[in-house]
Scaffold this active site. Structure first.
Site: not given
Ligand code: FAD
Ligand code: NAD
Length: 404
Positions: A38, A171
């Protein structure tokens, strides 16, 4: 004789490792290698939570693909894959081109799993790409700026909800909790006005992970101001908040920012390809080929492999995706040379999760690590990946531990 055409879709961990290994193993006359992605860059998905919270600039996370591929051997196309047509061995790109292949590698990564929960697609953010992370970072800053500039001082502008206390959620919370004091200072907001809420449906954070390490992570995050709502599921995401359920009890929490990190599934393009995918993931054969499709390999989060010891799928990770890239390159070379393919066996070294700068938890080769030591290990793991991808030059350019 015509050179076999190898087409790799996606330049994530699985796709890029397949490509750089193919370019090492095959000569220019052996095959024609094409990589489609992409963007013109590869990104380390494992760092995106830092970009989303604004604790690390996204340019550190992305690597121009031209810097790691050999353009004499690999034809790189920047485009989005629209459709895989396995019956006629072609791949259709959004830009209008149709590519043909003899061997296909599907490495199109993941998308958030929404489990049919209303409002997620419309109103929640997810940490899925550089662009998605940039959007989250900008939105968080906008919430602070709007709060500061408004007369009414609506509390929900400073209420940040993270859905899911898996590794991604934990995280991200670690980074966000570190960023908030900086934002409070920058936008003249008292810290006590900000709420960071983590909603986890399971009986605890990081379900299935080592309890002592989980306790360390949760205590640390709570000390930094994160509120945990455990055993509580997000039932609906609305424009201005979430609907939660804990047993029979329902609760609405108003919030200007909902980050959905409650699970992933494989790429929708893989799902639509009719190669045996369920929720975007193909349960691959031992050599990483899609069952019934001898010319199609699947890597990374689009591939499902079973851990025979517990008879459950391995969680999709970069660690596994990278290793799959190496074996898939070897297996394609074997097929070209008329040899037998090899079985993929993941070599799981452990899991290390960051909790913000200088803090982490980890279970590596069966040993537990906390705090600064775990954080150092995490950086070493990241540097090892950069080394495998682009040698010492890439480590020096993009690595987190600088040696010079
Ligand atoms: P990805 O790395 O997601 O790459 C897919 C690539 O395909 C991207 O470049 C994308 O742009 C491209 N692409 C997608 N669709 C198209 C299309 N239609 N056309 C063209 N190109 C397309 N795992 C670990 O082992 N350790 C960790 O510490 C860790 N931390 C993580 C932290 C976060 C915040 C997240 C979200 C995940 C983390 N993971 C970690 C999991 C890990 O990142 C994934 O398992 C891994 O990225 C999967 O690799 P992949 O190659 O399948 O896909
Ligand atoms: P996950 O599936 O591992 O965790 C999702 C969490 O969301 C679970 O705890 C689940 O109980 C919870 N959940 C599901 N539905 C919910 C709901 N409606 N409301 C509230 N909570 C809900 O997903 P992830 O954290 O995005 O991780 C994806 C993959 O990436 C995993 O394989 C993971 O191991 C990997 N990963 C690894 C690391 C690392 O190794 N450091 C970091 C991030 C991600």
């Amino acid at each position: 004789m015509n050179k076999p055409k190898i087409l790799v879709l996606g330049a994530g961990y699985g796709g890029i490792m397949t490509t750089v290994n193919l370019q090492k193993m095959l000569g220019r006359d052996d095959a024609q290698i094409t990589l489609v992605n992409k963007h013109n860059y590869h990104y380390q998905t494992t760092w995106l939570h830092e970009n989303a919270a604004g604790t690390l600039h996204h340019d550190n996370t992305r690597i121009p693909i031209d810097e790691v591929i050999n353009k004499n051997k690999v034809n790189f196309i920047v485009d989005t894959v629209k459709e895989i047509k396995h019956e006629d061995k072609t791949v259709v790109l959004e830009g209008g081109d149709t590519l043909t292949y003899d061997y296909l590698v599907v490495g199109l990564g993941f998308e958030p799993a929404t489990f049919g929960i209303p409002g997620i697609k419309e109103h929640a953010f997810s940490i899925t790409s550089i662009n998605a992370a940039r959007k989250i970072k900008a939105h968080i800053e906008y919430m602070f700026a709007t709060y500061s500039a408004s007369k009414e001082k609506r509390d929900e502008l400073l209420t940040f909800i993270v859905g899911g206390a898996g590794f991604t959620g934990i995280e991200f919370l670690g980074e966000l909790a570190n960023r908030v004091p900086e934002l409070c200072k920058e936008y003249d907001v008292p810290r006590e006005k900000v709420r960071i809420i983590c909603v986890e449906a399971g009986p605890g954070a990081l379900p299935g992970f080592d309890p002592e390490l989980v306790e360390y992570a949760v205590n640390l995050l709570e000390r930094k101001g994160v509120e945990f709502k455990i055993g509580t599921a997000i039932k609906e995401v609305q424009e201005d908040g979430v609907v939660l359920s804990k047993g029979e009890d329902m609760e609405e929490v108003k919030s200007g920012t909902i980050v959905w990190s409650a699970g992933v599934q494989g790429s929708p393009v893989c799902e639509a390809a009719d190669i045996g995918a369920m929720r975007g993931r193909v349960k691959v054969n031992a050599d990483m080929r899609a069952p019934g499709h001898d010319d199609i390999f699947v890597v990374g989060d689009c591939a499902l492999i079973i851990n025979e010891e517990i008879d459950r799928p391995y969680p999709p990770t970069a660690q596994i995706a990278m290793q799959q890239g190496v074996i898939v390159a070897k297996n394609i070379k074997a097929l070209i040379n008329g040899e037998n393919t090899k079985t993929f066996k993941p070599d799981i070294k452990g899991t290390v999760a960051s909790l913000g700068e200088g803090e982490a938890i980890g279970l590596v080769f069966g040993r537990k690590y906390f705090g600064g030591t775990a954080s150092f290990l995490k950086k070493m793991i990241d540097n090892r990946y950069l080394f495998l991808l682009g040698g010492i030059g890439l480590v020096l350019k993009k690595g987190k531990l600088k040696f010079f």
